[in-house]
Scaffold this active site. Structure first.
Site, PDB file in Angstrom:
ATOM      1  N   TRP A  37       0.843  -1.203   0.000  1.00  0.00           N
ATOM      2  CA  TRP A  37       0.000   0.000   0.000  1.00  0.00           C
ATOM      3  C   TRP A  37       0.882   1.259   0.000  1.00  0.00           C
ATOM      4  CZ3 TRP A  37      -4.280   1.071   4.277  1.00  0.00           C
ATOM      5  CH2 TRP A  37      -5.036   2.208   3.910  1.00  0.00           C
ATOM      6  N   ASP A  39       1.234  -8.561  -1.665  1.00  0.00           N
ATOM      7  CA  ASP A  39      -0.154  -8.087  -1.712  1.00  0.00           C
ATOM      8  C   ASP A  39      -0.190  -6.659  -2.238  1.00  0.00           C
ATOM      9  OD1 ASP A  39      -3.066  -8.425  -0.818  1.00  0.00           O
ATOM     10  OD2 ASP A  39      -2.503  -6.533   0.143  1.00  0.00           O
ATOM     11  N   TYR A  73      -4.373   1.340  -4.402  1.00  0.00           N
ATOM     12  CA  TYR A  73      -3.209   1.978  -3.785  1.00  0.00           C
ATOM     13  C   TYR A  73      -2.628   2.982  -4.777  1.00  0.00           C
ATOM     14  CZ  TYR A  73      -3.914  -1.941  -0.604  1.00  0.00           C
ATOM     15  OH  TYR A  73      -4.478  -2.857   0.257  1.00  0.00           O
ATOM     16  N   GLN A 105      -9.182 -11.938   3.489  1.00  0.00           N
ATOM     17  CA  GLN A 105      -8.173 -10.984   3.978  1.00  0.00           C
ATOM     18  C   GLN A 105      -8.832 -10.000   4.950  1.00  0.00           C
ATOM     19  OE1 GLN A 105      -5.577  -7.360   2.220  1.00  0.00           O
ATOM     20  NE2 GLN A 105      -5.156  -9.291   1.190  1.00  0.00           N
ATOM     21  N   TYR A 120      -4.314  -8.328   7.397  1.00  0.00           N
ATOM     22  CA  TYR A 120      -3.705  -7.029   7.063  1.00  0.00           C
ATOM     23  C   TYR A 120      -3.638  -6.163   8.314  1.00  0.00           C
ATOM     24  CZ  TYR A 120      -8.261  -4.402   6.491  1.00  0.00           C
ATOM     25  OH  TYR A 120      -9.472  -3.782   6.664  1.00  0.00           O
ATOM     26  N   GLY A 121      -2.828  -5.099   8.231  1.00  0.00           N
ATOM     27  CA  GLY A 121      -2.637  -4.268   9.426  1.00  0.00           C
ATOM     28  C   GLY A 121      -2.040  -5.089  10.558  1.00  0.00           C
ATOM     29  N   SER A 122      -1.206  -6.065  10.226  1.00  0.00           N
ATOM     30  CA  SER A 122      -0.693  -7.011  11.227  1.00  0.00           C
ATOM     31  C   SER A 122       0.151  -6.316  12.296  1.00  0.00           C
ATOM     32  CB  SER A 122       0.140  -8.102  10.548  1.00  0.00           C
ATOM     33  OG  SER A 122      -0.535  -8.600   9.415  1.00  0.00           O
ATOM     34  N   LEU A 123       0.673  -5.132  11.958  1.00  0.00           N
ATOM     35  CA  LEU A 123       1.401  -4.336  12.966  1.00  0.00           C
ATOM     36  C   LEU A 123       0.555  -3.154  13.429  1.00  0.00           C
ATOM     37  CD1 LEU A 123       5.098  -4.173  11.675  1.00  0.00           C
ATOM     38  CD2 LEU A 123       4.152  -5.521  13.563  1.00  0.00           C
ATOM     39  N   ARG A 162      -2.777   6.495   8.980  1.00  0.00           N
ATOM     40  CA  ARG A 162      -2.736   6.501  10.438  1.00  0.00           C
ATOM     41  C   ARG A 162      -3.667   7.553  11.011  1.00  0.00           C
ATOM     42  NH1 ARG A 162       3.613   6.471   9.600  1.00  0.00           N
ATOM     43  NH2 ARG A 162       2.759   7.680   7.879  1.00  0.00           N
TER      44      ARG A 162
HETATM   45  N1  NAP Z   1      -7.743  -5.448   2.252  1.00  0.00           N
HETATM   46  C1  NAP Z   1      -7.702  -4.272   2.805  1.00  0.00           C
HETATM   47  O1  NAP Z   1      -8.706  -3.571   2.945  1.00  0.00           O
HETATM   48  C2  NAP Z   1      -6.374  -3.768   3.304  1.00  0.00           C
HETATM   49  C3  NAP Z   1      -6.349  -2.671   4.189  1.00  0.00           C
HETATM   50  C4  NAP Z   1      -5.122  -2.255   4.666  1.00  0.00           C
HETATM   51  C5  NAP Z   1      -3.953  -2.893   4.268  1.00  0.00           C
HETATM   52  N2  NAP Z   1      -4.005  -3.926   3.382  1.00  0.00           N
HETATM   53  C6  NAP Z   1      -2.772  -4.620   2.935  1.00  0.00           C
HETATM   54  O2  NAP Z   1      -2.038  -5.034   4.067  1.00  0.00           O
HETATM   55  C7  NAP Z   1      -0.728  -4.457   4.042  1.00  0.00           C
HETATM   56  C8  NAP Z   1      -0.238  -4.264   5.462  1.00  0.00           C
HETATM   57  O3  NAP Z   1      -1.062  -3.355   6.177  1.00  0.00           O
HETATM   58  P1  NAP Z   1      -0.645  -1.866   6.419  1.00  0.00           P
HETATM   59  O4  NAP Z   1       0.537  -1.553   5.575  1.00  0.00           O
HETATM   60  O5  NAP Z   1      -1.870  -1.080   6.247  1.00  0.00           O
HETATM   61  O6  NAP Z   1      -0.289  -1.857   7.964  1.00  0.00           O
HETATM   62  P2  NAP Z   1       0.886  -2.512   8.815  1.00  0.00           P
HETATM   63  O7  NAP Z   1       1.633  -3.499   8.015  1.00  0.00           O
HETATM   64  O8  NAP Z   1       0.305  -2.936  10.107  1.00  0.00           O
HETATM   65  O9  NAP Z   1       1.804  -1.231   9.123  1.00  0.00           O
HETATM   66  C9  NAP Z   1       2.508  -0.552   8.141  1.00  0.00           C
HETATM   67  C10 NAP Z   1       3.371   0.499   8.824  1.00  0.00           C
HETATM   68  O10 NAP Z   1       4.257  -0.167   9.723  1.00  0.00           O
HETATM   69  C11 NAP Z   1       5.579   0.319   9.533  1.00  0.00           C
HETATM   70  N3  NAP Z   1       6.501  -0.798   9.842  1.00  0.00           N
HETATM   71  C12 NAP Z   1       6.547  -2.014   9.258  1.00  0.00           C
HETATM   72  N4  NAP Z   1       7.479  -2.777   9.864  1.00  0.00           N
HETATM   73  C13 NAP Z   1       8.040  -2.027  10.838  1.00  0.00           C
HETATM   74  C14 NAP Z   1       9.062  -2.271  11.794  1.00  0.00           C
HETATM   75  N5  NAP Z   1       9.675  -3.451  11.880  1.00  0.00           N
HETATM   76  N6  NAP Z   1       9.379  -1.261  12.642  1.00  0.00           N
HETATM   77  C15 NAP Z   1       8.764  -0.047  12.578  1.00  0.00           C
HETATM   78  N7  NAP Z   1       7.778   0.226  11.694  1.00  0.00           N
HETATM   79  C16 NAP Z   1       7.419  -0.757  10.828  1.00  0.00           C
HETATM   80  C17 NAP Z   1       5.641   0.742   8.088  1.00  0.00           C
HETATM   81  O11 NAP Z   1       6.628   1.729   7.960  1.00  0.00           O
HETATM   82  P3  NAP Z   1       7.522   1.969   6.651  1.00  0.00           P
HETATM   83  O12 NAP Z   1       6.716   1.614   5.453  1.00  0.00           O
HETATM   84  O13 NAP Z   1       7.828   3.403   6.769  1.00  0.00           O
HETATM   85  O14 NAP Z   1       8.700   1.073   6.798  1.00  0.00           O
HETATM   86  C18 NAP Z   1       4.230   1.323   7.888  1.00  0.00           C
HETATM   87  O15 NAP Z   1       4.195   2.672   8.320  1.00  0.00           O
HETATM   88  C19 NAP Z   1      -0.885  -3.211   3.165  1.00  0.00           C
HETATM   89  O16 NAP Z   1       0.355  -2.748   2.654  1.00  0.00           O
HETATM   90  C20 NAP Z   1      -1.813  -3.752   2.114  1.00  0.00           C
HETATM   91  O17 NAP Z   1      -1.092  -4.552   1.185  1.00  0.00           O
HETATM   92  C21 NAP Z   1      -5.204  -4.389   2.920  1.00  0.00           C
END
Ligand code: NAP
Length: 317
Positions: free
Chosen positions: A21, A52, A57, A176, A203-206, A227
């Protein structure tokens, strides 16, 4: 890297899926192309074989970037790609649901072009479109599958009733949901989906990054930032509750050789028998490496109990 079968798809997928994303350039911190490409290369080196993405995006920008780097690396044949349909990006804060037949066909053809590939391993319906009957959307997806343009069909952000209803019109092989230590709302649905033989990718695992311990004070993000707009735990009342959880995670980390908090959070997620793979979004090599190494970490039963208790407290509040 650890691998699990992704439901009944026959795909054996890595514990971590790289989310893209942020790489689209909207809704997250913006990095230069070299940095982002290096994160994808790091993922390939670590044995991550699932990526993914979505046309939503930034109007295909994330798909185009992923497609280009996988092509440059000659990696397309060794990885699985999930992308999505039915949620059209209009501008930084406007997304329109569209599950109509012709639109789904068009969206898929565009994704194939963006990704520089002639097949998509997994096509997910991004969000249910209340204005289009599921039968119509599935007619389009079944046609795309018959033509070999997509290999498997899944859904995201559906509830159990919606999944039961849409399954009347074709095979749904993946789910998902939003799921992490700070959001367990989909847990029962995930158990149900896994019991049906679907692959489950969180998703949003962190928690959008908050579970890495990176944010210890309330921060104001731009209006279109995920965020601010998408994830609710960066605002009160959730923020303070997450800070309480982080304190417990800090203690467990200290008792286990300073294991990174992000690694605790991903291991917690992957420990669940109804999770096939955890999607994590990051655009930086060192974070890919840190996250990818979460799954070999071992914790004692007491540590798990402490974490579970803290998570229970937060998610029940
Ligand atoms: N199906 C849906 O509706 C949906 C919705 C949301 C997301 N998604 C998918 O799920 C993926 C993951 O979710 P997300 O990206 O929304 O949330 P996420 O993975 O929970 O969090 C992403 C954030 O965490 C940071 N991060 C990752 N690893 C880190 C670490 N080890 N230490 C510090 N910060 C860290 C990233 O920073 P940096 O990038 O700056 O490193 C980014 O700001 C998305 O990219 C997308 O592919 C799907």
């Amino acid at each position: 890297m650890k691998y699990r079968m992704f439901g009944k798809t026959g795909m054996e997928v890595s514990a971590m899926t790289l989310g893209t994303w942020g790489m689209g350039g909207v809704g997250w911190d913006v990095y230069d192309e070299e940095t982002k490409a290096d994160a994808i290369k790091a993922a390939l080196e670590e044995g991550i074989n699932f990526f993914d993405t979505a046309p939503a995006y930034n109007a295909g920008a994330a798909e185009r970037f992923l497609g280009r780097v996988l092509k440059e690396e000659g990696a397309r044949g060794q990885v699985y790609i999930s992308t999505k349909c039915g949620n059209v990006f209009k501008d930084d804060i406007t997304y329109v649901r569209d599950g109509r037949y012709d639109s789904i066909i068009r969206q898929c053809d565009q994704s194939l072009l963006n990704l520089q590939t002639d097949y998509i391993d997994l096509m997910l319906i991004h969000w249910p479109d209340p204005a289009t009957p599921f039968e119509e959307t599935m007619d389009a997806l079944n046609r795309l599958k018959k033509e070999g343009k997509i290999l498997h069909i899944g859904v995201s952000n559906f509830d159990i009733d919606q999944m039961k209803e849409i399954s009347r019109y074709g095979s749904i092989e993946a789910y998902q949901p939003h799921y992490s230590m700070v959001n367990r709302q989909a847990e029962e649905t995930m158990k149900w989906a896994a019991a049906q033989g679907m692959g489950v990718m969180t998703y949003g695992s962190l928690g959008g990054g908050i579970l890495s311990g990176r944010y210890r004070e309330l921060k104001t993000f731009p209006a279109a930032d995920s965020r601010n707009r998408f994830y609710q735990h960066f605002k009160e009342p959730m923020f303070s509750r997450v800070m309480d959880l982080l304190k417990v995670m800090d203690q467990v980390s200290a008792a286990n050789g300073q294991i990174a908090l992000a690694q605790l959070a991903l291991k917690w997620c992957y420990e669940k028998p109804f999770v096939s793979t955890c999607i994590v979004g990051t655009q930086k090599r060192e974070r890919v490496l840190e996250n990818a190494r979460s799954f070999d970490q071992e914790l004692g039963a007491e540590d798990w109990a402490r974490l579970d208790q803290a998570v229970d407290q937060l998610t029940r509040a």
